[in-house]
Design a protein around this motif. Structure first.
Motif, mmCIF file in Angstrom:
data_model
loop_
_atom_site.group_PDB
_atom_site.id
_atom_site.type_symbol
_atom_site.label_atom_id
_atom_site.label_comp_id
_atom_site.label_asym_id
_atom_site.label_seq_id
_atom_site.Cartn_x
_atom_site.Cartn_y
_atom_site.Cartn_z
ATOM 1 N N ARG A 1 90.322 18.563 -80.539
ATOM 2 C CA ARG A 1 90.431 19.788 -81.332
ATOM 3 C C ARG A 1 90.909 20.878 -80.394
ATOM 4 N NH1 ARG A 1 85.666 20.931 -85.250
ATOM 5 N NH2 ARG A 1 84.599 22.264 -83.772
ATOM 6 N N LEU B 1 82.123 30.558 -75.244
ATOM 7 C CA LEU B 1 81.139 29.542 -75.620
ATOM 8 C C LEU B 1 79.730 30.010 -75.266
ATOM 9 C CD1 LEU B 1 80.503 26.613 -76.558
ATOM 10 C CD2 LEU B 1 81.028 25.857 -74.242
ATOM 11 N N VAL C 1 80.938 30.008 -80.724
ATOM 12 C CA VAL C 1 81.950 30.669 -79.898
ATOM 13 C C VAL C 1 82.064 32.133 -80.311
ATOM 14 C CG1 VAL C 1 84.382 30.722 -79.234
ATOM 15 C CG2 VAL C 1 83.217 28.525 -79.473
ATOM 16 N N ILE D 1 83.589 30.037 -83.738
ATOM 17 C CA ILE D 1 83.001 28.863 -84.417
ATOM 18 C C ILE D 1 81.540 29.188 -84.700
ATOM 19 C CG2 ILE D 1 82.532 26.388 -84.393
ATOM 20 C CD1 ILE D 1 84.609 25.870 -82.435
ATOM 21 N N ARG E 1 91.639 33.399 -76.652
ATOM 22 C CA ARG E 1 90.983 32.302 -75.936
ATOM 23 C C ARG E 1 91.533 30.984 -76.456
ATOM 24 N NH1 ARG E 1 86.256 29.057 -76.612
ATOM 25 N NH2 ARG E 1 85.348 28.583 -74.582
ATOM 26 N N SER F 1 90.915 26.618 -76.142
ATOM 27 C CA SER F 1 90.092 25.538 -75.603
ATOM 28 C C SER F 1 90.517 24.216 -76.245
ATOM 29 C CB SER F 1 88.611 25.795 -75.895
ATOM 30 O OG SER F 1 88.366 25.647 -77.273
ATOM 31 N N TYR G 1 91.743 31.091 -80.412
ATOM 32 C CA TYR G 1 90.882 32.174 -80.892
ATOM 33 C C TYR G 1 91.582 33.493 -80.568
ATOM 34 C CZ TYR G 1 87.282 28.480 -80.258
ATOM 35 O OH TYR G 1 86.558 27.314 -80.284
ATOM 36 N N HIS H 1 75.502 25.302 -80.506
ATOM 37 C CA HIS H 1 76.348 26.229 -79.757
ATOM 38 C C HIS H 1 77.310 26.926 -80.719
ATOM 39 C CE1 HIS H 1 78.167 22.187 -79.750
ATOM 40 N NE2 HIS H 1 79.362 22.785 -79.732
ATOM 41 N N VAL I 1 84.779 19.719 -73.123
ATOM 42 C CA VAL I 1 85.539 20.913 -73.506
ATOM 43 C C VAL I 1 86.239 21.496 -72.285
ATOM 44 C CG1 VAL I 1 85.419 23.228 -74.541
ATOM 45 C CG2 VAL I 1 83.827 21.449 -75.302
ATOM 46 N N HIS J 1 76.658 25.290 -84.477
ATOM 47 C CA HIS J 1 76.720 23.887 -84.908
ATOM 48 C C HIS J 1 76.318 23.013 -83.732
ATOM 49 C CE1 HIS J 1 80.413 24.421 -82.634
ATOM 50 N NE2 HIS J 1 80.436 23.106 -82.454
ATOM 51 N N ASP K 1 77.553 19.041 -82.190
ATOM 52 C CA ASP K 1 78.702 18.152 -82.383
ATOM 53 C C ASP K 1 78.242 16.784 -82.877
ATOM 54 O OD1 ASP K 1 80.177 20.248 -81.381
ATOM 55 O OD2 ASP K 1 80.555 19.322 -79.420
ATOM 56 N N PHE L 1 86.169 15.025 -78.626
ATOM 57 C CA PHE L 1 84.969 14.410 -79.198
ATOM 58 C C PHE L 1 85.075 12.904 -79.049
ATOM 59 C CE2 PHE L 1 85.978 18.200 -81.727
ATOM 60 C CZ PHE L 1 84.830 18.943 -81.505
ATOM 61 N N SER M 1 88.547 20.688 -77.259
ATOM 62 C CA SER M 1 87.338 19.863 -77.318
ATOM 63 C C SER M 1 87.764 18.424 -77.544
ATOM 64 C CB SER M 1 86.452 20.251 -78.497
ATOM 65 O OG SER M 1 86.149 21.613 -78.458
HETATM 66 C C1 OGA Z 1 83.796 22.596 -80.797
HETATM 67 C C2 OGA Z 1 83.286 23.635 -79.888
HETATM 68 C C3 OGA Z 1 83.754 25.121 -78.066
HETATM 69 C C4 OGA Z 1 84.865 25.903 -77.466
HETATM 70 O O1 OGA Z 1 85.036 22.460 -80.900
HETATM 71 O O2 OGA Z 1 82.957 21.895 -81.423
HETATM 72 O O3 OGA Z 1 82.107 23.850 -79.866
HETATM 73 O O4 OGA Z 1 84.637 26.417 -76.381
HETATM 74 N N1 OGA Z 1 84.177 24.276 -79.101
HETATM 75 O O5 OGA Z 1 85.929 26.033 -78.067
#
Ligand code: OGA
Ligand code: NI
Length: 359
Positions: A212, A250, A291, A229, A299, A301, A216, A289, A241, A232, A234, A305, A303
């Motif tokens: 993912r 985060l 964001v 975000i 920003r 990132s 942002y 966690h 990440v 939630h 995961d 999974f 992720s």
């Molecule tokens: C996620 C998440 C954190 C980030 O994608 O589940 O928590 O730093 N991402 O983007």
């Protein structure tokens, strides 16, 4: 035949309501008012509950874990990071700089393309993969301040290439290299996590990977009233990440406060997912966690999974239960759990709660 239908069943969800592209919304500075972004504004300020403590998540050194001289000590540190934090950073991961640089350049390039170009790789109705937003099921839902490119990357036979961008031209190759490096790091970590638990873990337990990649935008008008975000945990076994442009955001829930994770230029953030919590009967917890958004800086990132194969059943591993310890979670088929989670039928309940025996 089987493959197309199975892929659809795995990744499809109910109807997602189309929403605006957040990057486009944020780029129109003249239009950026609280009224214009009211669907993103939360009832509680997001800055109220952030811990200003000196606590920071543990840093684990993968090179030390792989060296027989230093293994024992570092493996113990990993064990307590899993037991006491559920989050850690991993440095000396051995991912070549060129792999990271290519991935960063290509993803930044992609996010800067005009919206029409990005939408060529957009999510189709009923599909999670591609460029777009998270699942939106109601006009009243508070929206997350981000756009994302979501792709199933491993194993290779599970890939569906349509949503893999072809601009920039090297992007697919960069994703491929990044994805396999992350599989290697995950394999090393899971091998040691299994040893720490005193069990053998089949590679199938972490054979599926999805990336993912999230953008942002900065939010100058109301950054402390929106979230990138929502809180939630995961659904993964392990999530890795990469905070690729080193902008903070985060935050993890710890002792009822949100603790910010400081991006580390040479490390990836790793967290225990719901399936690892289930496997360990709660010895390792999958931590909530979220964001937060910066008023001035965008920003980005990625992720990664990692999940068990879909036809596996996952439940607490009997060998690690202490004498008389009861199983807190049911043993469930991964594809069944995924179907419920991805179709958002959980009613706000997390995967682990769905799997938990009610008391
Ligand atoms: C996620 C998440 C954190 C980030 O994608 O589940 O928590 O730093 N991402 O983007
Ligand atoms: Ni997450």
């Amino acid at each position: 035949m089987e493959t197309k239908q199975a892929a659809e069943a795995k990744w499809s969800h109910g109807k997602t309501i189309p929403v605006k592209n957040v990057q486009a919304l944020a780029s129109d500075a003249a239009e950026l008012t609280e009224e214009a972004i009211k669907r993103y504004i939360r009832p509680a300020r997001t800055s109220d509950v952030v811990a200003h403590s000196s606590q920071s998540i543990p840093i684990i050194d993968l090179a030390r874990l792989l060296d027989s001289q230093t293994y024992r000590l570092e493996a113990d540190r990993l064990k307590s990071a899993c037991e006491e934090w559920g989050f850690f950073q991993v440095q000396n991961h051995g991912i070549p700089d060129t792999v990271l640089e290519n991935m960063r350049n290509d993803l930044e390039h992609f996010f800067r393309l005009p919206l029409d170009e990005k939408n060529k790789f957009g999510q189709l109705p009923g599909d999670l993969q591609g460029y777009g937003q998270a699942f939106v099921e109601s006009e009243h839902q508070t929206l997350d301040w981000c756009d994302r490119l979501y792709l199933v990357t491993q194993p290779p036979q599970e890939r569906e290439m349509r949503p893999w961008p072809t601009t920039p031209a090297s992007f697919r190759e960069s994703i491929e290299s990044y994805s396999s490096e992350l599989m290697r790091v995950t394999g090393s970590l899971m091998g040691i996590i299994a040893r720490n638990l005193g069990v053998e873990l089949d590679r199938d337990t972490y054979a599926n990977q999805a990336l993912r990649m999230t953008y942002y935008p900065a939010c100058p008008v109301a950054h402390d009233k929106v979230l990138g975000i929502s809180p939630h945990s995961d659904i993964s076994i392990l999530t890795l990440v990469w905070e690729l442009n080193l902008v903070e955001g985060l935050q993890i829930k710890r002792q009822d406060a949100w603790v910010p994770v400081k991006p580390h230029p040479k490390a990836l953030v790793v967290n225990v997912g719901d399936f690892l919590e289930i496997l360990t009967n709660g010895k390792y917890q999958s931590i909530e966690h979220r964001v937060a958004i910066n008023p001035h800086k965008e920003r980005m990132s990625i992720s990664a999974f990692h999940l068990p194969k879909y036809d596996m059943s996952v439940g607490p591993i009997s060998e690690i239960l202490a004498g008389g310890e009861l199983k807190k979670y049911k043993t469930l088929r991964v594809d069944e759990v995924a179907k419920v989670v991805f179709s958002s039928k959980l009613d706000g309940k997390k995967t682990k709660e769905y799997a938990m025996f009610s008391v």
